[in-house]
Scaffold this active site. Structure first.
Site, PDB file in Angstrom:
ATOM      1  N   GLY A   1       9.912  50.153  20.990  1.00 27.35           N
ATOM      2  CA  GLY A   1       9.062  49.104  20.454  1.00 27.35           C
ATOM      3  C   GLY A   1       9.551  48.600  19.115  1.00 27.35           C
ATOM      4  O   GLY A   1       9.455  47.400  18.811  1.00 27.35           O
TER       5      GLY A   1
ATOM      6  N   CYS B   1       6.984  54.167  18.196  1.00 23.85           N
ATOM      7  CA  CYS B   1       7.632  53.787  19.460  1.00 23.85           C
ATOM      8  C   CYS B   1       9.012  53.252  19.120  1.00 23.85           C
ATOM      9  O   CYS B   1       9.143  52.195  18.503  1.00 23.85           O
ATOM     10  CB  CYS B   1       6.802  52.728  20.188  1.00 23.85           C
ATOM     11  N   GLY B   2      10.049  54.003  19.497  1.00 23.74           N
ATOM     12  CA  GLY B   2      11.406  53.621  19.149  1.00 23.74           C
ATOM     13  C   GLY B   2      11.870  52.362  19.842  1.00 23.74           C
ATOM     14  O   GLY B   2      12.445  51.457  19.213  1.00 23.74           O
TER      15      GLY B   2
ATOM     16  N   HIS C   1       8.603  44.715  26.757  1.00 21.76           N
ATOM     17  CA  HIS C   1       7.871  44.670  25.496  1.00 21.76           C
ATOM     18  C   HIS C   1       7.374  43.260  25.230  1.00 21.76           C
ATOM     19  O   HIS C   1       8.090  42.272  25.465  1.00 21.76           O
ATOM     20  CB  HIS C   1       8.762  45.091  24.328  1.00 21.76           C
TER      21      HIS C   1
ATOM     22  N   ASN D   1       4.654  47.155  27.135  1.00 26.37           N
ATOM     23  CA  ASN D   1       4.360  47.775  25.842  1.00 26.37           C
ATOM     24  C   ASN D   1       4.079  46.653  24.854  1.00 26.37           C
ATOM     25  O   ASN D   1       4.844  45.684  24.787  1.00 26.37           O
ATOM     26  CB  ASN D   1       5.543  48.613  25.365  1.00 26.37           C
TER      27      ASN D   1
ATOM     28  N   CYS E   1      12.852  55.368  26.077  1.00 24.61           N
ATOM     29  CA  CYS E   1      12.063  55.952  24.998  1.00 24.61           C
ATOM     30  C   CYS E   1      13.014  56.247  23.851  1.00 24.61           C
ATOM     31  O   CYS E   1      13.786  57.207  23.911  1.00 24.61           O
ATOM     32  CB  CYS E   1      11.355  57.228  25.462  1.00 24.61           C
ATOM     33  N   GLY E   2      12.961  55.426  22.807  1.00 21.64           N
ATOM     34  CA  GLY E   2      13.911  55.571  21.708  1.00 21.64           C
ATOM     35  C   GLY E   2      13.693  56.832  20.890  1.00 21.64           C
ATOM     36  O   GLY E   2      14.655  57.545  20.565  1.00 21.64           O
ATOM     37  N   ASN E   3      12.439  57.140  20.532  1.00 22.09           N
ATOM     38  CA  ASN E   3      12.186  58.375  19.802  1.00 22.09           C
ATOM     39  C   ASN E   3      12.543  59.580  20.657  1.00 22.09           C
ATOM     40  O   ASN E   3      13.047  60.586  20.155  1.00 22.09           O
ATOM     41  CB  ASN E   3      10.716  58.445  19.387  1.00 22.09           C
TER      42      ASN E   3
ATOM     43  N   GLU F   1       1.312  51.506  23.972  1.00 24.52           N
ATOM     44  CA  GLU F   1       2.308  51.786  24.999  1.00 24.52           C
ATOM     45  C   GLU F   1       1.698  51.880  26.396  1.00 24.52           C
ATOM     46  O   GLU F   1       0.548  52.295  26.562  1.00 24.52           O
ATOM     47  CB  GLU F   1       3.041  53.087  24.686  1.00 24.52           C
ATOM     48  N   ARG F   2       2.523  51.534  27.384  1.00 20.36           N
ATOM     49  CA  ARG F   2       2.129  51.761  28.780  1.00 20.36           C
ATOM     50  C   ARG F   2       1.930  53.246  29.016  1.00 20.36           C
ATOM     51  O   ARG F   2       2.746  54.065  28.640  1.00 20.36           O
ATOM     52  CB  ARG F   2       3.232  51.275  29.737  1.00 20.36           C
TER      53      ARG F   2
ATOM     54  N   GLN G   1       4.615  61.653  25.767  1.00 19.64           N
ATOM     55  CA  GLN G   1       5.498  61.615  26.926  1.00 19.64           C
ATOM     56  C   GLN G   1       6.116  62.987  27.173  1.00 19.64           C
ATOM     57  O   GLN G   1       6.230  63.794  26.251  1.00 19.64           O
ATOM     58  CB  GLN G   1       6.647  60.603  26.727  1.00 19.64           C
TER      59      GLN G   1
END
Length: 280
Positions: free
Chosen positions: A226, A223-224, A165, A196, A77-79, A214-215, A48
């Site tokens: 996720g 995936c954070g 999700h 996702n 987006c967690g990460n 992921e999409r 991303q």
């Protein structure tokens, strides 16, 4: 993209990003430009792109947006949130010990720093209502939803963490058909904004393994959002104890997810600078 852009390459547990500073008013990249930058053979390469922008209010030190590798826009987006927090601290725009907030398209995210130095992000409360995900064909939230997929019925959990999700619980994560089932669920009519797709193997009430398709990016190393979604779905089923904290082992590393008294999920994990560069 007009002119030269400076960027930072970062990753959170292997989920990698190109970070662009747009606080001076530069325009965001177009979908085609995102795809060129994200290309791992002809561009910089990333899952991303993250654009750091001025916050619209006084509650946040900055805002950020997320662009998938194919140029589509993501809601969370967690990460990436942890990487944005680390970037802002290094830039002198946020205090090094945490105690600030950043704004994503999904809302405001308070940021803390734990004893190991990792950034800890408030990812908000999971939303299970079908209309919030969105998930079509079901009137009320359920622990599991039966969906007809390629001639068979799959039982999935579903939740929104600011983006949609779906989660499948599996006995053997290594043998899961992540790409096949993930792509099939992403084009399923029950998910009008795609989804996702996570595949989780429960090891203990405080430990799971996870892979996420992921999409707009395919399977990523981590995936954070996720990881938060998996813990939320499994906690609702009584399969994990989120209030005690859950270690989520992804192919790229471990994220730690904890549910607080207000039902918010807090996520801790690495945020690593890889290199600095220029894109012309």
């Amino acid at each position: 993209m007009a002119g030269i852009r400076r960027f930072s390459k970062m990753h959170g547990a292997g989920n990698d990003f190109v970070v662009l500073d747009l606080r001076d008013g530069q325009p965001p990249p177009t979908p085609a430009e995102c795809a060129r930058i994200a290309d791992r053979h002809r561009g910089v390469g990333c899952d991303q792109l993250l654009t750091i922008e001025p916050a619209s209010g006084a509650d946040a030190v900055a805002a950020y947006r997320i662009w998938n590798a194919d140029g589509s826009v993501a809601g969370q987006c967690g990460n990436g949130a942890r990487c944005v927090a680390a970037w802002l601290v290094r830039a002198g725009a946020a205090p090094a010990d945490g105690g600030f907030a950043i704004a994503s398209p999904a809302g405001l995210h308070p940021v803390q720093r734990d004893g190991s130095g990792e950034f800890v992000i408030d990812m908000g409360a999971p939303r299970f209502a079908p209309e919030a995900i969105p998930l079509l064909g079901f009137a009320q939230a359920q622990d599991a939803y039966p969906l007809q997929v390629d001639g068979r019925v799959l039982t999935v959990g579903a939740v929104s963490m600011g983006n949609p999700h779906a989660l499948l619980e599996v006995d053997d994560l290594a043998a899961a058909d992540v790409a096949g089932i993930g792509a099939a669920l992403q084009r399923h009519p029950a998910f009008p904004q795609s989804v996702n797709v996570g595949f989780a193997q429960v090891l203990a009430p405080t430990r799971i393994r996870l892979r996420v398709y992921e999409r707009g990016a395919g399977e990523t190393l981590a995936c954070g959002s996720g990881a938060c979604a998996a813990v939320a779905v499994l906690d609702r089923r009584g399969r994990v104890a989120a209030a005690d904290g859950v270690a989520v082992a992804l192919p790229g590393g471990v994220l730690r997810i904890r549910r607080d008294r207000d039902g918010h999920l807090w996520m801790a994990g690495p945020a690593v600078f890889v290199f600095e560069g220029e894109w012309a």
